[in-house]
Design an enzyme around this catalytic site. Structure first.
Site, short mmCIF file in Angstrom:
data_model
loop_
_atom_site.label_atom_id
_atom_site.label_comp_id
_atom_site.label_asym_id
_atom_site.label_seq_id
_atom_site.Cartn_x
_atom_site.Cartn_y
_atom_site.Cartn_z
N LYS A 50 0.88 -1.18 0.00
CA LYS A 50 0.00 0.00 0.00
C LYS A 50 0.91 1.22 0.00
CE LYS A 50 -3.83 -1.87 2.66
NZ LYS A 50 -4.13 -2.21 4.03
N GLY B 120 -11.37 -2.62 13.17
CA GLY B 120 -11.35 -2.92 11.74
C GLY B 120 -11.35 -4.42 11.59
N ARG C 53 -9.47 -13.55 13.45
CA ARG C 53 -8.64 -13.95 14.61
C ARG C 53 -9.53 -14.13 15.84
NH1 ARG C 53 -4.74 -9.01 14.16
NH2 ARG C 53 -4.57 -9.07 11.91
N MET D 207 -17.91 -7.30 8.64
CA MET D 207 -19.01 -6.89 9.51
C MET D 207 -20.25 -6.48 8.73
SD MET D 207 -20.09 -6.74 12.49
CE MET D 207 -18.86 -6.78 13.79
N GLY E 180 -12.58 0.91 10.22
CA GLY E 180 -13.73 0.56 9.38
C GLY E 180 -15.04 0.37 10.13
N GLU F 138 -15.79 3.53 12.73
CA GLU F 138 -16.20 4.79 12.10
C GLU F 138 -17.55 4.68 11.41
OE1 GLU F 138 -13.03 6.29 9.51
OE2 GLU F 138 -11.58 5.60 11.00
N GLU G 135 -3.43 6.59 10.00
CA GLU G 135 -2.11 6.08 10.40
C GLU G 135 -1.02 6.56 9.45
OE1 GLU G 135 -4.52 2.43 10.55
OE2 GLU G 135 -2.93 1.65 11.81
P1 ADP Z 1 -8.34 -3.29 8.14
O1 ADP Z 1 -7.65 -1.97 7.84
O2 ADP Z 1 -8.01 -3.87 9.48
O3 ADP Z 1 -8.30 -4.28 7.04
P2 ADP Z 1 -10.75 -1.64 8.10
O4 ADP Z 1 -10.40 -0.62 9.12
O5 ADP Z 1 -10.78 -1.23 6.68
O6 ADP Z 1 -9.89 -2.96 8.29
O7 ADP Z 1 -12.20 -2.22 8.49
C1 ADP Z 1 -12.78 -3.25 7.78
C2 ADP Z 1 -14.07 -3.63 8.50
O8 ADP Z 1 -14.93 -2.47 8.53
C3 ADP Z 1 -14.85 -4.73 7.78
O9 ADP Z 1 -15.32 -5.67 8.72
C4 ADP Z 1 -16.02 -3.97 7.19
O10 ADP Z 1 -17.17 -4.76 7.05
C5 ADP Z 1 -16.23 -2.91 8.24
N1 ADP Z 1 -17.09 -1.83 7.73
C6 ADP Z 1 -16.84 -0.92 6.78
N2 ADP Z 1 -17.93 -0.14 6.56
C7 ADP Z 1 -18.89 -0.58 7.41
C8 ADP Z 1 -20.25 -0.22 7.69
N3 ADP Z 1 -20.85 0.77 7.02
N4 ADP Z 1 -20.93 -0.90 8.64
C9 ADP Z 1 -20.34 -1.92 9.30
N5 ADP Z 1 -19.08 -2.31 9.10
C10 ADP Z 1 -18.36 -1.67 8.17
#
Ligand code: ADP
Length: 407
Positions: A14, A210, A241, A284, A331, A334, A386
């Site tokens: 990334k 997340g 996990r 989620m 994710g 927020e 971050e």
């Molecule tokens: P990581 O960076 O650890 O891969 P993120 O911070 O991007 O993860 O978060 C991903 C998670 O956020 C996933 O489980 C996704 O389903 C959840 N997510 C994103 N948008 C929503 C939403 N509107 N409602 C519920 N969960 C959400």
């Protein structure tokens, strides 16, 4: 200063190009499936058309070269020469006990990151690959390592020691390290700014929810406890996990199912958590949708996820003897009013009250207070960043490294 931020996984890179003067993202992207027959490249310059291509990218060095080619593309005019990138910041997951702050990467630092391979076998080796690939492609600029563990170096012994023979700590450094440090650091600082309070005078609980999820107790600006441990496997239930489990479950399962070490590793890291509980998905959004259609196991997975968050919040209020604010980020934190509400329900005894209207309709991507006016503990949604923390640390260290030691 233009800083390139790199976050390398085993088959992905990334990248974010950040202007630290105005703290704006100039361009971001990701290359996935490095080493596979077709790699996927997403390139997202700010304010311009986003592109997605498939290419053949054999290794991380080629990936870094490809990123530079995109950034130098005359059509998008992001940069016209590699010299415009003044420093590169690298996310490194595990800094062990050695790194309490971000550092300029030299041979000793590289060797120390390598020494921590044992502690984070899934993360540190690709992080180091990314460093070496970026150094090859941008050899004349400072490269800085920013560690996920560094913010938690302030944990007291009573929080980081496990109840196992002390010689294992002395011999192998087995202890709680904690992760997501840059995120917990960022959102807690955003909160201090917002309420115009000194870090020293505040107690904050930061919930980074997340795919990976962790909670940190931040007292007086310092992390005093956090839910992830020796590795990012412990604490909350996560996407795949397990989070905390009774270790005896492993002895039992190893015997019953004749599992190997590799099986156990895969079981706890990739087949557990929300995915394992629901038998349906780790994401989620999918679980919330299925639960609303009446799927009982998806509902249960959500229940366990939220219950764990509530338990950690309760225990960190005890750890800090109070809490001024709870922050939700990442994710799920927020974007999901449901998870925020469920995680904090029936906590009015501890002075926490959610304002349903505010919780249900926060403006995406902005800081929002979602607690009631009478809530003794404030609750906020604060978007994490971050990459910005990495870029700012990198710029500071790069500038310092530029100064002559004789002035
Ligand atoms: P990581 O960076 O650890 O891969 P993120 O911070 O991007 O993860 O978060 C991903 C998670 O956020 C996933 O489980 C996704 O389903 C959840 N997510 C994103 N948008 C929503 C939403 N509107 N409602 C519920 N969960 C959400």
């Amino acid at each position: 200063m233009l800083v390139l931020v790199i976050n390398c996984g085993s088959s992905s890179v990334k990248y974010n190009l950040i202007d630290t003067e105005n703290e704006k993202n100039v361009c971001k992207g990701v290359i996935e499936r490095i080493g596979a027959v077709t790699s996927i490249v997403k390139h997202e310059p700010a304010g311009q058309k986003h592109t997605k291509h498939t290419l053949n990218i054999a290794n991380h060095t080629d990936a870094l070269q490809q990123i530079l080619t995109y950034l130098l593309n005359p059509e998008s005019q992001i940069i016209s020469s590699p010299d415009e990138i003044k420093a590169v910041g690298h996310r490194v997951v595990h800094g062990g006990e050695m790194f309490k702050d971000s550092v300029l990467i030299d041979e000793d630092v590289t060797a120390a990151i390598e020494q921590a391979f044992d502690l984070a076998p899934l993360h540190n080796p690709p992080n180091l690959k990314g460093i070496q690939a970026a150094q090859k492609n941008l050899p004349d600029v400072p490269h800085v390592a920013v560690f996920d563990t560094a913010f938690h170096h302030s944990l007291p012994n009573k929080a980081f020691l496990y109840g196992i023979p002390n010689r294992f700590y002395r011999r192998y450094k087995i202890r709680k390290y904690g992760f997501h440090g840059t995120s917990h650091y960022f959102v807690s600082r955003q909160y201090y700014k917002l309420v115009n309070q000194k870090a020293e005078d505040t107690k904050v609980i930061s919930c980074h929810l997340g795919n990976g999820a962790s909670i940190a107790a931040v007292d007086g600006g310092k992390s005093v406890d956090t839910s992830m441990g020796f590795t990012p496997l412990s604490g909350l239930v996560m996407g795949t996990r397990s989070g905390d489990i009774d270790p005896s479950i492993l002895f039992y399962l190893i015997e019953k199912e004749e599992l190997t070490l590799a099986n156990v590793h895969a079981l706890l890291n990739r087949h557990s958590g929300l995915l394992g509980l629901s038998g349906y998905a780790s994401d989620m959004r999918d679980l919330i949708e299925e639960a609303s259609n009446g799927d009982r196991r998806c509902q249960q997975a959500i229940d366990v996820f939220c219950y764990k968050i509530k338990q950690y919040i309760g225990s960190y209020i005890a750890t800090m003897n109070g809490c001024d604010a709870i922050i939700f980020t990442a994710g799920i934190g927020e974007n999901s009013p449901l998870i925020r509400k469920r995680s904090l329900e029936q906590m009015d005894y501890l002075g926490i009250e959610i304002d349903d209207k505010k919780n249900d309709s926060p403006e995406r991507g902005t800081i929002q207070k979602i607690s009631t006016e009478s809530s003794r503990t404030e609750v906020y949604v604060i978007p994490t960043n971050e990459e910005l923390v990495i870029a700012i640390d990198t710029a500071k260290i790069a500038q310092a490294s530029d100064q002559s030691p004789w002035v």
